[in-house]
Write an enzyme that holds these catalytic residues in place. Sequence first.
Site, PDB file in Angstrom:
ATOM      1  N   ARG A   1      17.584 -60.652  26.282  1.00  0.00           N
ATOM      2  CA  ARG A   1      16.388 -59.949  26.761  1.00  0.00           C
ATOM      3  C   ARG A   1      15.270 -59.993  25.733  1.00  0.00           C
ATOM      4  O   ARG A   1      14.208 -59.409  25.927  1.00  0.00           O
ATOM      5  CB  ARG A   1      16.744 -58.491  27.098  1.00  0.00           C
ATOM      6  CG  ARG A   1      17.725 -58.385  28.256  1.00  0.00           C
ATOM      7  CD  ARG A   1      18.161 -56.950  28.499  1.00  0.00           C
ATOM      8  NE  ARG A   1      19.177 -56.904  29.546  1.00  0.00           N
ATOM      9  CZ  ARG A   1      20.097 -55.953  29.665  1.00  0.00           C
ATOM     10  NH1 ARG A   1      20.114 -54.951  28.814  1.00  0.00           N
ATOM     11  NH2 ARG A   1      20.982 -55.980  30.642  1.00  0.00           N
TER      12      ARG A   1
ATOM     13  N   CYS B   1      24.303 -60.693  24.127  1.00  0.00           N
ATOM     14  CA  CYS B   1      24.160 -59.518  24.993  1.00  0.00           C
ATOM     15  C   CYS B   1      22.670 -59.321  25.215  1.00  0.00           C
ATOM     16  O   CYS B   1      21.883 -60.242  24.946  1.00  0.00           O
ATOM     17  CB  CYS B   1      24.874 -58.284  24.429  1.00  0.00           C
ATOM     18  SG  CYS B   1      24.198 -57.581  22.914  1.00  0.00           S
TER      19      CYS B   1
ATOM     20  N   HIS C   1      22.878 -69.627   3.424  1.00  0.00           N
ATOM     21  CA  HIS C   1      23.063 -68.515   2.479  1.00  0.00           C
ATOM     22  C   HIS C   1      24.316 -67.694   2.769  1.00  0.00           C
ATOM     23  O   HIS C   1      25.007 -67.289   1.836  1.00  0.00           O
ATOM     24  CB  HIS C   1      21.874 -67.543   2.522  1.00  0.00           C
ATOM     25  CG  HIS C   1      20.590 -68.123   1.987  1.00  0.00           C
ATOM     26  ND1 HIS C   1      19.610 -67.342   1.423  1.00  0.00           N
ATOM     27  CD2 HIS C   1      20.128 -69.389   1.949  1.00  0.00           C
ATOM     28  CE1 HIS C   1      18.585 -68.111   1.046  1.00  0.00           C
ATOM     29  NE2 HIS C   1      18.880 -69.360   1.362  1.00  0.00           N
ATOM     30  N   ASN C   2      24.527 -67.356   4.049  1.00  0.00           N
ATOM     31  CA  ASN C   2      25.586 -66.389   4.393  1.00  0.00           C
ATOM     32  C   ASN C   2      26.837 -67.035   4.966  1.00  0.00           C
ATOM     33  O   ASN C   2      27.814 -66.337   5.245  1.00  0.00           O
ATOM     34  CB  ASN C   2      25.089 -65.365   5.426  1.00  0.00           C
ATOM     35  CG  ASN C   2      23.707 -64.823   5.160  1.00  0.00           C
ATOM     36  OD1 ASN C   2      22.823 -64.880   6.021  1.00  0.00           O
ATOM     37  ND2 ASN C   2      23.489 -64.303   3.963  1.00  0.00           N
TER      38      ASN C   2
ATOM     39  N   THR D   1      20.361 -57.424  23.742  1.00  0.00           N
ATOM     40  CA  THR D   1      19.605 -57.473  22.487  1.00  0.00           C
ATOM     41  C   THR D   1      20.276 -58.342  21.431  1.00  0.00           C
ATOM     42  O   THR D   1      19.643 -58.700  20.434  1.00  0.00           O
ATOM     43  CB  THR D   1      19.509 -56.055  21.882  1.00  0.00           C
ATOM     44  OG1 THR D   1      20.859 -55.575  21.684  1.00  0.00           O
ATOM     45  CG2 THR D   1      18.754 -55.104  22.791  1.00  0.00           C
ATOM     46  N   GLY D   2      21.554 -58.592  21.587  1.00  0.00           N
ATOM     47  CA  GLY D   2      22.347 -59.266  20.550  1.00  0.00           C
ATOM     48  C   GLY D   2      22.880 -58.276  19.520  1.00  0.00           C
ATOM     49  O   GLY D   2      23.663 -58.657  18.642  1.00  0.00           O
TER      50      GLY D   2
ATOM     51  N   ASP E   1      28.044 -60.277  27.367  1.00  0.00           N
ATOM     52  CA  ASP E   1      28.189 -59.236  28.387  1.00  0.00           C
ATOM     53  C   ASP E   1      27.282 -59.624  29.550  1.00  0.00           C
ATOM     54  O   ASP E   1      26.716 -60.736  29.572  1.00  0.00           O
ATOM     55  CB  ASP E   1      27.901 -57.835  27.816  1.00  0.00           C
ATOM     56  CG  ASP E   1      26.414 -57.562  27.569  1.00  0.00           C
ATOM     57  OD1 ASP E   1      25.589 -58.503  27.711  1.00  0.00           O
ATOM     58  OD2 ASP E   1      26.075 -56.417  27.214  1.00  0.00           O
ATOM     59  N   HIS E   2      27.130 -58.704  30.516  1.00  0.00           N
ATOM     60  CA  HIS E   2      26.321 -59.013  31.703  1.00  0.00           C
ATOM     61  C   HIS E   2      24.881 -59.371  31.324  1.00  0.00           C
ATOM     62  O   HIS E   2      24.274 -60.232  31.959  1.00  0.00           O
ATOM     63  CB  HIS E   2      26.343 -57.828  32.673  1.00  0.00           C
ATOM     64  CG  HIS E   2      25.974 -56.527  32.027  1.00  0.00           C
ATOM     65  ND1 HIS E   2      26.819 -55.875  31.165  1.00  0.00           N
ATOM     66  CD2 HIS E   2      24.838 -55.773  32.088  1.00  0.00           C
ATOM     67  CE1 HIS E   2      26.237 -54.763  30.732  1.00  0.00           C
ATOM     68  NE2 HIS E   2      25.032 -54.685  31.269  1.00  0.00           N
TER      69      HIS E   2
ATOM     70  N   ARG F   1      27.927 -64.131  -3.674  1.00  0.00           N
ATOM     71  CA  ARG F   1      27.569 -63.018  -2.782  1.00  0.00           C
ATOM     72  C   ARG F   1      28.568 -62.896  -1.624  1.00  0.00           C
ATOM     73  O   ARG F   1      28.880 -61.785  -1.178  1.00  0.00           O
ATOM     74  CB  ARG F   1      26.135 -63.206  -2.277  1.00  0.00           C
ATOM     75  CG  ARG F   1      25.140 -62.975  -3.413  1.00  0.00           C
ATOM     76  CD  ARG F   1      23.768 -63.526  -3.152  1.00  0.00           C
ATOM     77  NE  ARG F   1      22.952 -63.488  -4.370  1.00  0.00           N
ATOM     78  CZ  ARG F   1      21.832 -64.175  -4.543  1.00  0.00           C
ATOM     79  NH1 ARG F   1      21.373 -64.982  -3.587  1.00  0.00           N
ATOM     80  NH2 ARG F   1      21.163 -64.085  -5.674  1.00  0.00           N
TER      81      ARG F   1
ATOM     82  N   ARG G   1      25.365 -69.082  -6.291  1.00  0.00           N
ATOM     83  CA  ARG G   1      24.897 -67.693  -6.093  1.00  0.00           C
ATOM     84  C   ARG G   1      25.246 -67.186  -4.688  1.00  0.00           C
ATOM     85  O   ARG G   1      25.549 -66.004  -4.507  1.00  0.00           O
ATOM     86  CB  ARG G   1      23.406 -67.546  -6.406  1.00  0.00           C
ATOM     87  CG  ARG G   1      22.435 -68.142  -5.401  1.00  0.00           C
ATOM     88  CD  ARG G   1      21.009 -68.022  -5.936  1.00  0.00           C
ATOM     89  NE  ARG G   1      19.993 -68.264  -4.919  1.00  0.00           N
ATOM     90  CZ  ARG G   1      19.644 -69.473  -4.468  1.00  0.00           C
ATOM     91  NH1 ARG G   1      20.247 -70.562  -4.908  1.00  0.00           N
ATOM     92  NH2 ARG G   1      18.690 -69.599  -3.551  1.00  0.00           N
ATOM     93  N   HIS G   2      25.256 -68.103  -3.726  1.00  0.00           N
ATOM     94  CA  HIS G   2      25.628 -67.673  -2.369  1.00  0.00           C
ATOM     95  C   HIS G   2      27.140 -67.499  -2.252  1.00  0.00           C
ATOM     96  O   HIS G   2      27.613 -66.579  -1.567  1.00  0.00           O
ATOM     97  CB  HIS G   2      25.107 -68.667  -1.334  1.00  0.00           C
ATOM     98  CG  HIS G   2      23.606 -68.725  -1.295  1.00  0.00           C
ATOM     99  ND1 HIS G   2      22.828 -67.594  -1.262  1.00  0.00           N
ATOM    100  CD2 HIS G   2      22.749 -69.776  -1.315  1.00  0.00           C
ATOM    101  CE1 HIS G   2      21.548 -67.934  -1.259  1.00  0.00           C
ATOM    102  NE2 HIS G   2      21.467 -69.262  -1.298  1.00  0.00           N
TER     103      HIS G   2
HETATM  104  C1  RB5 Z   1      23.661 -53.611  28.179  1.00  0.00           C
HETATM  105  O1  RB5 Z   1      22.831 -52.914  29.044  1.00  0.00           O
HETATM  106  C2  RB5 Z   1      23.060 -53.649  26.788  1.00  0.00           C
HETATM  107  O2  RB5 Z   1      23.202 -52.390  26.202  1.00  0.00           O
HETATM  108  C3  RB5 Z   1      23.738 -54.705  25.964  1.00  0.00           C
HETATM  109  O3  RB5 Z   1      23.586 -55.945  26.565  1.00  0.00           O
HETATM  110  C4  RB5 Z   1      23.219 -54.869  24.549  1.00  0.00           C
HETATM  111  O4  RB5 Z   1      21.843 -55.017  24.518  1.00  0.00           O
HETATM  112  C5  RB5 Z   1      23.703 -53.864  23.591  1.00  0.00           C
HETATM  113  O5  RB5 Z   1      23.422 -53.915  22.370  1.00  0.00           O
END
Ligand code: RB5
Length: 147
Positions: free
Chosen positions: A108, A64, A97-98, A66-67, A7-8, A136, A132-133
């Site tokens: 950010r 994004c 593992h996954n 936070t991801g 995203d942005h 799961r 084991r993986h």
């Molecule tokens: C966008 O402002 C923000 O919410 C997005 O990039 C992300 O962090 C959401 O989980």
Amino acid sequence: MIAIGCDHGGYALKQEIMAHLDKRGLEYKDFGCYSEESVDYPIYGKAVADAIISGECERGILICGTGIGISVTANKIKGIRAALCTDCFCAEATRTHNDANILALGARVTGPGLAIKILDTFLDTEFSNDPRHVRRLEMMHAIEMEQ
Ligand code: RB5
């Protein structure tokens, strides 16, 4: 082929990551977004997840702010195992593992230098195939199929 989307909040880091993939000679398809104008991350999380489920791409990268939002979205799609990683230990473990098929990054949260090391670790680590993986993963799949 690697699917990449953001995203942005993840746009600037995605540009750095694509430059790095170019340097490594790895092919990718960019599913957007294409500027820092505010957009809705579920659009891009779904586009990358769909590309993996259809077989068009083998692995994905989602970014994004936070991801979190974009990885939560991708994990709504059956067969997707999107892992939000903030360090190389988790990137390695989520492959061994996954068998994670999408790496999610928070632009950010994680600076570009570390993000690229996390990415390389993710791309260069194979699933362990340890029984084991495998068991799961099969359990996770069974839970998905109950939905
Ligand atoms: C966008 O402002 C923000 O919410 C997005 O990039 C992300 O962090 C959401 O989980």
